[in-house]
Write a protein that holds these residues in place. Sequence first.
Motif, PDB file in Angstrom:
ATOM      1  N   GLN A  49      72.201  15.403  47.493  1.00  0.00           N
ATOM      2  CA  GLN A  49      71.857  15.062  46.097  1.00  0.00           C
ATOM      3  C   GLN A  49      70.613  14.178  46.026  1.00  0.00           C
ATOM      4  N   ILE A  50      70.061  13.823  47.186  1.00  0.00           N
ATOM      5  CA  ILE A  50      68.898  12.919  47.240  1.00  0.00           C
ATOM      6  C   ILE A  50      67.719  13.664  47.842  1.00  0.00           C
ATOM      7  N   GLN A  51      66.530  13.350  47.356  1.00  0.00           N
ATOM      8  CA  GLN A  51      65.333  13.935  47.969  1.00  0.00           C
ATOM      9  C   GLN A  51      64.822  12.971  49.037  1.00  0.00           C
ATOM     10  N   TRP A  52      64.667  13.455  50.250  1.00  0.00           N
ATOM     11  CA  TRP A  52      64.262  12.595  51.371  1.00  0.00           C
ATOM     12  C   TRP A  52      62.840  12.945  51.785  1.00  0.00           C
ATOM     13  N   ILE A  53      62.016  11.935  51.976  1.00  0.00           N
ATOM     14  CA  ILE A  53      60.632  12.167  52.398  1.00  0.00           C
ATOM     15  C   ILE A  53      60.359  11.298  53.624  1.00  0.00           C
ATOM     16  N   ALA A  54      60.086  11.941  54.752  1.00  0.00           N
ATOM     17  CA  ALA A  54      59.747  11.188  55.966  1.00  0.00           C
ATOM     18  C   ALA A  54      58.231  11.133  56.054  1.00  0.00           C
ATOM     19  N   GLN A  55      57.660  10.021  55.611  1.00  0.00           N
ATOM     20  CA  GLN A  55      56.201   9.926  55.525  1.00  0.00           C
ATOM     21  C   GLN A  55      55.762   8.467  55.446  1.00  0.00           C
ATOM     22  N   ASP A  56      54.555   8.223  55.945  1.00  0.00           N
ATOM     23  CA  ASP A  56      53.927   6.909  55.778  1.00  0.00           C
ATOM     24  C   ASP A  56      53.550   6.769  54.299  1.00  0.00           C
ATOM     25  N   ILE A  57      53.943   5.684  53.674  1.00  0.00           N
ATOM     26  CA  ILE A  57      53.659   5.514  52.242  1.00  0.00           C
ATOM     27  C   ILE A  57      52.147   5.546  51.963  1.00  0.00           C
ATOM     28  N   THR A  58      51.337   5.163  52.934  1.00  0.00           N
ATOM     29  CA  THR A  58      49.885   5.163  52.682  1.00  0.00           C
ATOM     30  C   THR A  58      49.330   6.592  52.634  1.00  0.00           C
ATOM     31  N   GLU A  59      50.171   7.582  53.019  1.00  0.00           N
ATOM     32  CA  GLU A  59      49.719   8.979  52.967  1.00  0.00           C
ATOM     33  C   GLU A  59      50.478   9.784  51.918  1.00  0.00           C
ATOM     34  N   PHE A  60      51.246   9.085  51.103  1.00  0.00           N
ATOM     35  CA  PHE A  60      52.124   9.751  50.135  1.00  0.00           C
ATOM     36  C   PHE A  60      51.309  10.416  49.025  1.00  0.00           C
ATOM     37  N   GLN A  61      51.553  11.713  48.830  1.00  0.00           N
ATOM     38  CA  GLN A  61      50.925  12.428  47.719  1.00  0.00           C
ATOM     39  C   GLN A  61      51.996  13.252  47.041  1.00  0.00           C
ATOM     40  N   THR A  62      52.042  13.209  45.749  1.00  0.00           N
ATOM     41  CA  THR A  62      53.085  13.937  45.024  1.00  0.00           C
ATOM     42  C   THR A  62      52.625  14.203  43.595  1.00  0.00           C
ATOM     43  N   ASP A  63      53.250  15.195  42.980  1.00  0.00           N
ATOM     44  CA  ASP A  63      53.006  15.440  41.556  1.00  0.00           C
ATOM     45  C   ASP A  63      54.022  14.683  40.708  1.00  0.00           C
ATOM     46  N   SER A  64      54.991  14.047  41.370  1.00  0.00           N
ATOM     47  CA  SER A  64      56.075  13.381  40.639  1.00  0.00           C
ATOM     48  C   SER A  64      55.621  12.059  40.040  1.00  0.00           C
ATOM     49  N   HIS A  65      56.342  11.681  38.980  1.00  0.00           N
ATOM     50  CA  HIS A  65      56.166  10.361  38.382  1.00  0.00           C
ATOM     51  C   HIS A  65      57.528   9.686  38.358  1.00  0.00           C
ATOM     52  N   PHE A  66      57.529   8.385  38.640  1.00  0.00           N
ATOM     53  CA  PHE A  66      58.795   7.684  38.806  1.00  0.00           C
ATOM     54  C   PHE A  66      59.006   6.677  37.676  1.00  0.00           C
ATOM     55  N   ASP A  67      60.270   6.613  37.225  1.00  0.00           N
ATOM     56  CA  ASP A  67      60.634   5.615  36.208  1.00  0.00           C
ATOM     57  C   ASP A  67      60.903   4.272  36.861  1.00  0.00           C
ATOM     58  N   CYS A  68      61.251   4.299  38.133  1.00  0.00           N
ATOM     59  CA  CYS A  68      61.494   3.048  38.847  1.00  0.00           C
ATOM     60  C   CYS A  68      61.087   3.196  40.310  1.00  0.00           C
ATOM     61  N   TRP A  69      60.244   2.284  40.742  1.00  0.00           N
ATOM     62  CA  TRP A  69      59.727   2.268  42.125  1.00  0.00           C
ATOM     63  C   TRP A  69      60.305   1.020  42.770  1.00  0.00           C
ATOM     64  N   HIS A  70      61.088   1.202  43.809  1.00  0.00           N
ATOM     65  CA  HIS A  70      61.715   0.052  44.475  1.00  0.00           C
ATOM     66  C   HIS A  70      61.274   0.002  45.939  1.00  0.00           C
ATOM     67  N   ASP A  71      60.985  -1.192  46.388  1.00  0.00           N
ATOM     68  CA  ASP A  71      60.562  -1.367  47.790  1.00  0.00           C
ATOM     69  C   ASP A  71      61.090  -2.693  48.290  1.00  0.00           C
ATOM     70  N   ARG A  72      62.043  -2.632  49.213  1.00  0.00           N
ATOM     71  CA  ARG A  72      62.436  -3.879  49.872  1.00  0.00           C
ATOM     72  C   ARG A  72      61.982  -3.810  51.320  1.00  0.00           C
ATOM     73  N   ALA A  73      61.027  -4.679  51.619  1.00  0.00           N
ATOM     74  CA  ALA A  73      60.609  -4.915  53.004  1.00  0.00           C
ATOM     75  C   ALA A  73      59.883  -3.754  53.663  1.00  0.00           C
ATOM     76  N   ALA A  74      59.163  -2.937  52.872  1.00  0.00           N
ATOM     77  CA  ALA A  74      58.242  -1.963  53.471  1.00  0.00           C
ATOM     78  C   ALA A  74      56.799  -2.390  53.175  1.00  0.00           C
ATOM     79  N   PHE A  75      56.541  -2.726  51.896  1.00  0.00           N
ATOM     80  CA  PHE A  75      55.168  -3.090  51.513  1.00  0.00           C
ATOM     81  C   PHE A  75      54.612  -4.214  52.396  1.00  0.00           C
ATOM     82  N   HIS A  76      55.466  -5.160  52.776  1.00  0.00           N
ATOM     83  CA  HIS A  76      54.918  -6.306  53.522  1.00  0.00           C
ATOM     84  C   HIS A  76      54.448  -5.930  54.938  1.00  0.00           C
ATOM     85  N   PHE A  77      54.783  -4.701  55.393  1.00  0.00           N
ATOM     86  CA  PHE A  77      54.259  -4.243  56.694  1.00  0.00           C
ATOM     87  C   PHE A  77      52.781  -3.861  56.605  1.00  0.00           C
ATOM     88  N   LEU A  78      52.299  -3.645  55.384  1.00  0.00           N
ATOM     89  CA  LEU A  78      50.892  -3.249  55.239  1.00  0.00           C
ATOM     90  C   LEU A  78      50.043  -4.513  55.272  1.00  0.00           C
TER      91      LEU A  78
END
Length: 166
Positions: free
Chosen positions: A52-81
Amino acid sequence: LAKTAHIIDIGGGESKLAGYLLDAGFVNITVLDISGHSIEKAKKRLGSRADQIQWIAQDITEFQTDSHFDCWHDRAAFHFLTSPDDIAKYVNSTKLHVRQNGCMIIETFSENGPKTCSGLPIRQYNADSLSQVFSDGFKKLDCVLQDHETPAKRIQNFLYCSFRKI
Ligand SMILES: C[S@@+](CC[C@H](N)C(=O)[O-])C[C@H]1O[C@@H](n2cnc3c(N)ncnc32)[C@H](O)[C@@H]1O
């Protein structure tokens, strides 16, 4: 959020958040993580509900999509950049893919938190510096500091900031 809201968990990895969102009735959940191994572990834990979930195995800095999100959540990934280039790519992605009026919740180690995570360097933030990074396109709603206890019982001081896309 409506139960049909499109929610993405960046660096969701082995987190239980996606499962809790399913429990709460949300039907449009995406989890992105650079680690295919972590995604497989999360899928295994969820069993047939993983479909029931869409899974994407990808580096966020390479993320490309046509989707738009109502809520973007990030715990402890952004700080690795840590490089300006990678941070700029992430910020650009949030500008492109968070819907207008959508929400974004970013959680990083605070200035009182660890300086590394899983042996890798991270970038610490305070409310001002994190809000500044996303100031072009987002309105800061709130920032709070909170101690997080890891499964290994270590305390890590986190900064939680919520934003609204303008
Ligand atoms: C400390 S874990 C946090 C996992 C989960 N968000 C939680 O709060 O329990 C950081 C996660 O970010 C992922 N990650 C790190 N750098 C990433 C990147 N550039 N793109 C996507 N995911 C990344 C890691 O694979 C890992 O699953």
